[in-house]
Design a protein around this motif. Structure first.
Motif, short mmCIF file in Angstrom:
data_model
loop_
_atom_site.label_atom_id
_atom_site.label_comp_id
_atom_site.label_asym_id
_atom_site.label_seq_id
_atom_site.Cartn_x
_atom_site.Cartn_y
_atom_site.Cartn_z
N MET A 193 6.88 -22.09 -9.03
CA MET A 193 7.58 -22.34 -9.94
C MET A 193 9.01 -23.89 -9.75
O MET A 193 9.73 -22.89 -9.19
N LEU A 194 8.81 -24.18 -10.90
CA LEU A 194 9.21 -25.62 -10.51
C LEU A 194 10.76 -25.86 -11.49
O LEU A 194 10.64 -25.87 -12.64
N LEU A 195 11.79 -26.07 -11.03
CA LEU A 195 12.72 -26.05 -12.56
C LEU A 195 13.30 -27.92 -12.42
O LEU A 195 14.00 -28.02 -11.61
N VAL A 196 13.01 -28.14 -13.61
CA VAL A 196 12.87 -30.21 -13.09
C VAL A 196 13.70 -30.28 -14.04
O VAL A 196 14.30 -29.72 -15.45
N VAL A 200 9.70 -37.09 -14.78
CA VAL A 200 9.62 -37.71 -13.32
C VAL A 200 8.73 -36.12 -11.91
O VAL A 200 8.07 -36.31 -11.61
N GLU A 201 9.54 -35.55 -12.60
CA GLU A 201 9.73 -34.11 -10.89
C GLU A 201 8.82 -33.84 -11.24
O GLU A 201 7.77 -33.76 -10.36
N ALA A 202 8.24 -33.21 -11.83
CA ALA A 202 7.01 -32.61 -12.57
C ALA A 202 5.78 -33.57 -12.76
O ALA A 202 4.54 -33.07 -12.33
N ALA A 206 2.98 -32.44 -9.80
CA ALA A 206 1.29 -32.45 -10.13
C ALA A 206 -0.15 -33.44 -10.03
O ALA A 206 -0.74 -33.55 -9.10
N ALA A 207 0.80 -34.76 -9.22
CA ALA A 207 -0.11 -36.24 -8.78
C ALA A 207 -0.31 -35.55 -7.40
O ALA A 207 -1.84 -35.44 -6.86
N SER A 208 0.81 -34.89 -6.29
CA SER A 208 0.49 -35.02 -4.75
C SER A 208 -0.45 -33.79 -5.40
O SER A 208 -1.63 -33.59 -4.08
N ILE A 220 4.46 -43.15 -16.61
CA ILE A 220 5.65 -41.37 -16.57
C ILE A 220 6.97 -42.61 -16.56
O ILE A 220 8.11 -42.06 -17.59
N ARG A 221 7.31 -43.17 -15.16
CA ARG A 221 8.53 -43.65 -14.79
C ARG A 221 9.36 -44.15 -15.99
O ARG A 221 10.42 -44.19 -16.45
N GLY A 222 8.92 -45.38 -16.62
CA GLY A 222 8.53 -46.48 -17.42
C GLY A 222 8.80 -45.98 -19.24
O GLY A 222 10.18 -46.37 -19.35
#
Length: 236
Positions: A193-196, A200-202, A206-208, A220-222
């Motif tokens: 469970m990540l508190l973001v 971008v953090e999430a 997810a990409a990793s 997403i960053r843009g």
């Protein structure tokens, strides 16, 4: 008119997302600001959280799959807000998915918190039972009881939750409560469970794990930067 979305049996993943203060800025922890947003804004003027539309499009596409990943939107908002929420998702480019809202009738013998928790848990349970072969990413916010609700989901459906993303919209005293739930889930169930602080953090997490394509991260960053600028102008 309605839509039928067929994700296909070859995709074993789904997404369950909250709405208020998860994809849509609602200020749910501030009654005055929440009412002002509801009364004086529409689907075209309400703002999304920064980068959320691009992130959900990436989740919807999945990772090198021919079939899309279904996204289910669960909220304790009334069905009376369905048109606004559906139009908002369309305007912002958020992928289509079932909107599971709450009956507008209030139970006078229950607190709103109980209504929120009971409704959301019931809807998530329904989704889990309808798609027994899918595992899910759960997305919510820290403003209400999403961490506690999602902890109960993990307890009831072990091995079917891939990860939980909680958007941080609350004051610091709430952080330790969520951290304790996160430690419990990681230790007992192996679920992160990540508190973001931002989308971008999430997305990077997810990409990793190959739930979205890494090529989606620049978009997403843009979009996050663009949405931040729009929010700053609105706040001024």
């Amino acid at each position: 008119m309605g839509d039928i979305l067929l994700s296909g049996a070859d995709n074993d993943m789904g997404v369950i997302s909250d709405v208020d203060d998860t994809i849509l800025i609602s200020r749910a922890t501030n009654t005055y600001r929440k009412l002002r947003l509801m009364l004086f804004n529409n689907a075209h003027t309400r703002l999304p959280f920064e980068g959320v539309a691009a992130f959900y499009r990436a989740l919807h596409r999945g990772y090198h799959q021919e079939r899309f990943t279904p996204i289910f939107f669960v909220s304790s908002s009334s069905w009376k807000l369905y048109d606004l929420l559906a139009d908002f998702c369309h305007v912002q480019g958020i992928p289509k998915g079932p909107l599971l809202l709450r009956d507008s009738r209030l139970d006078r013998f229950k607190l709103m918190t109980s209504l929120h928790e009971g409704h959301k848990l019931s809807q998530v349970k329904t989704i889990m039972q309808m798609y027994p072969l899918k595992s899910f990413i759960l997305i919510g916010d820290s403003g209400q009881k999403d961490p506690e609700i999602y902890r109960e989901v993990v307890r009831r459906y072990p091995d079917r939750v891939k990860a939980i993303y909680i958007r941080d919209v609350s004051k610091p005293h709430r952080h330790e409560e969520i951290a304790a739930i996160a430690r419990e889930l990681k230790t007992l169930d192996g679920v992160e469970m990540l508190l973001v602080k931002n989308t971008v953090e999430a997305a990077e997490h997810a990409a990793s794990h190959c739930w979205i394509e890494p090529e989606a991260l620049p978009e997403i960053r843009g979009e996050q930067l663009k949405d931040q600028e729009a929010e700053n102008l609105l706040e001024v």
